[in-house]
Design a protein around this motif. Structure first.
Motif, mmCIF file in Angstrom:
data_model
loop_
_atom_site.group_PDB
_atom_site.id
_atom_site.type_symbol
_atom_site.label_atom_id
_atom_site.label_comp_id
_atom_site.label_asym_id
_atom_site.label_seq_id
_atom_site.Cartn_x
_atom_site.Cartn_y
_atom_site.Cartn_z
ATOM 1 N N LYS A 1 44.959 73.882 45.531
ATOM 2 C CA LYS A 1 44.234 75.105 45.879
ATOM 3 C C LYS A 1 45.126 76.334 45.707
ATOM 4 C CE LYS A 1 41.820 77.471 49.576
ATOM 5 N NZ LYS A 1 41.410 77.464 50.986
ATOM 6 N N SER B 1 46.082 78.446 51.444
ATOM 7 C CA SER B 1 46.094 77.125 50.812
ATOM 8 C C SER B 1 45.902 75.990 51.805
ATOM 9 C CB SER B 1 47.409 76.908 50.065
ATOM 10 O OG SER B 1 48.481 76.736 50.976
ATOM 11 N N THR C 1 45.324 77.204 42.118
ATOM 12 C CA THR C 1 44.040 77.731 41.647
ATOM 13 C C THR C 1 43.885 79.192 42.037
ATOM 14 O OG1 THR C 1 43.029 75.533 41.820
ATOM 15 C CG2 THR C 1 41.538 77.420 41.762
ATOM 16 N N ARG D 1 40.167 72.848 56.156
ATOM 17 C CA ARG D 1 40.235 71.441 55.769
ATOM 18 C C ARG D 1 39.668 70.618 56.907
ATOM 19 N NH1 ARG D 1 45.687 70.049 53.793
ATOM 20 N NH2 ARG D 1 44.795 70.685 51.808
ATOM 21 N N ASP E 1 47.479 72.714 50.691
ATOM 22 C CA ASP E 1 46.900 72.117 49.485
ATOM 23 C C ASP E 1 47.504 72.798 48.258
ATOM 24 O OD1 ASP E 1 45.269 71.472 47.300
ATOM 25 O OD2 ASP E 1 43.479 71.284 48.535
ATOM 26 N N THR F 1 39.654 78.144 53.112
ATOM 27 C CA THR F 1 38.822 76.970 53.358
ATOM 28 C C THR F 1 39.409 76.142 54.494
ATOM 29 O OG1 THR F 1 38.173 76.892 51.043
ATOM 30 C CG2 THR F 1 37.842 74.886 52.333
ATOM 31 N N GLY G 1 45.040 67.724 47.564
ATOM 32 C CA GLY G 1 46.062 68.617 47.030
ATOM 33 C C GLY G 1 47.480 68.293 47.396
#
Length: 493
Positions: free
Chosen positions: A212, A206, A215, A254, A209, A252, A63
């Motif tokens: 992300k 994020s 999104t 990473r 990213d 999330t 990203g």
């Protein structure tokens, strides 16, 4: 034309918001500085640019714009664009696209940008297939990888490439990307209003990213609009932090267990324990656990840290770490997180000493350098009469025959006499060890340590004044049983 526009608007927001020029790219100022490889290769291709890079490896987390940069380079330079995915492409696909690029260059004079995503997944043979075309400048090769190319790209290809490291976007940069998307005609076109705390929540989740972040924004906008265009006069929907949480409730982590992030986080975890910061150590422990790291791997690192970082400053910490590793193996997740946390905090808060670590490393260095020497005769085993005739064990001083069980005696090989590997610190339990060791060493290396016999050996009188004979002090632990050659019954060596 309307159909084309309509089709474009059905694409994901992250695709619609891709920058069209290098100047539109948010972040990566270092990678896009004037004169940088990316700037040079993005200039219009012409025959008079023999020094322009022909192979670039973009290395960075997801990203951050690796694919976007490859598109922009092809567009700005006027080159054709070919793309392969290392996940779905084989050697045949590589050769086919390289042949097309060569034919295009010969017949049209048009250069080609060959972009390969996730190049670290390419096998050695697939990477080997690229070499001739890269060397002959048939293509401008741009690869993207989330793994350190030093370990994931073959040396011949790596040596012909410029590695450009891309960084995660900073929070303010992610916010800029989001605000652009909210207002841009090809983005959300102000169809919704996003509250500041909602933006903050998207930025937080994020993890640097941009893809992300876009999104999540698109999902949140769809939740308040019902994925329908706003009718004329209708009020805009409002994206709140609660809406964002409802569409994406967990950030999330990473963390690539096979890539750099794995090594970076475990390195930070170990350094935090070494640095006596339990809060940072627990944070990195949580990162690893949330990303699915094997708890047994973490437990092993804690055991190592207990010896390497704490050592004799608080030797019982190793017992805690070993017990934790055993408990983790028996209990498993999720309860193992508690056991690992306890062991982590124990190591982080304990006094620190690397004296044991330094001692063995220095001793091994001496061995590697050939400083070994021979075992003194009086320390050698003598289970047989022949070995006793050689002088093995003769003159050995049995430590328990001396005050405080310390005999004045040299144990080092003659060649290493006086060498000291272990230097206790003044921290924790090791402070007491240091005091005792100074006294012990003064006895071990005293002038009387040059004597060949301990006091009273010839008379049968023990060094502490109690009766006893030489035979009581000279029997090796591994001497033959009674009745065998050299057998006897005195206590050990």
């Amino acid at each position: 034309m309307a159909d084309v526009a309509s089709d474009a608007m059905t694409r994901p927001l992250a695709v619609r918001m891709r920058p069209q020029t290098l100047d539109d790219v948010v972040g990566q100022e270092r990678a896009l500085a004037p004169g940088s490889p990316l700037r040079r290769v993005a200039q219009p291709a012409h025959a008079n640019s023999p020094t322009a890079p022909t192979s670039i490896i973009l290395f960075g987390p997801p990203g951050v714009g690796k694919t976007t940069l490859a598109y922009i380079v092809a567009r700005q330079s006027g080159r054709a664009f070919e793309e392969l995915s290392a996940v779905t492409s084989g050697v045949k696909d590589v050769r086919d696209v390289l042949k097309r690029a060569h034919d295009r260059l010969v017949s049209e004079g048009k250069e080609t940008v060959l972009f390969i995503d996730e190049v670290h997944r390419f096998s050695k043979s697939q990477q080997d297939a690229l070499l001739p075309s890269v060397e002959n400048r048939d293509v401008t090769f741009i690869a993207a990888t989330t793994e350190n190319p030093s370990f994931s790209v073959i040396s011949p290809l790596l040596s012909r490439s410029v590695v450009v490291k891309l960084d995660s976007l900073e929070p303010d940069q992610i916010r800029t990307v989001l605000e652009r998307a909210i207002h841009a005609p090809q983005g959300l076109a102000d169809e919704v209003r996003v509250q500041d705390d909602a933006l903050d929540e998207i930025v937080r989740m994020s993890g640097g990213d941009a893809r992300k972040a876009l999104t999540v924004l698109e999902a949140a906008a769809g939740a308040v609009t019902g994925d329908k265009a706003r009718r004329k006069g209708e009020r805009r929907g409002i994206v709140t932090a609660d809406v964002v949480s409802s569409v994406m409730d967990v950030a999330t982590v990473r963390y690539d267990k096979d890539g750099d992030q794995h090594y970076d986080v475990i390195s930070a975890f170990i350094k935090s324990m070494r640095g006596s910061d339990p809060d940072a150590a627990i944070h990195y422990l949580a990162q690893m656990l949330k990303a699915g790291e094997d708890p047994r791997f973490i437990a092993r690192r804690i055991m190592i840290a207990a010896s390497e970082e704490v050592g004799m400053a608080e030797p019982q910490i190793l017992q805690v770490a070993v017990a934790a590793a055993q408990a983790v193996d028996m209990v498993g997740m999720p309860e193992a997180r508690i056991i690992l946390a306890e062991a982590t905090i124990a190591v982080a808060t304990a006094p620190k000493s690397n004296a044991s670590y330094n001692a063995i490393n220095q001793a091994l260095a001496d061995i590697d350098a050939g400083r070994i020497g021979t075992v003194p005769l009086y320390l050698r085993n003598a289970p047989t009469k022949l070995m006793k005739q050689w002088g093995n064990h003769e003159g050995y001083r049995y430590a328990h025959d001396w005050p405080q069980a310390v005999a004045p005696q040299e144990y080092m090989p003659e060649e290493l006499r006086g060498t000291q590997y272990y230097t206790p610190t003044d921290r924790g339990y090791e402070r007491e060890v240091g005091r005792r060791l100074r006294a012990v060493r003064s006895i071990l290396h005293s002038e009387s340590s040059q004597q060949s016999q301990p006091r009273g050996e010839q008379t049968g009188e023990r060094a502490d004044g109690r009766p006893g004979g030489a035979s009581e002090r000279t029997k090796p632990d591994d001497a033959p049983a009674s009745g065998e050659e050299g057998g006897g019954a005195s206590p050990g060596e």
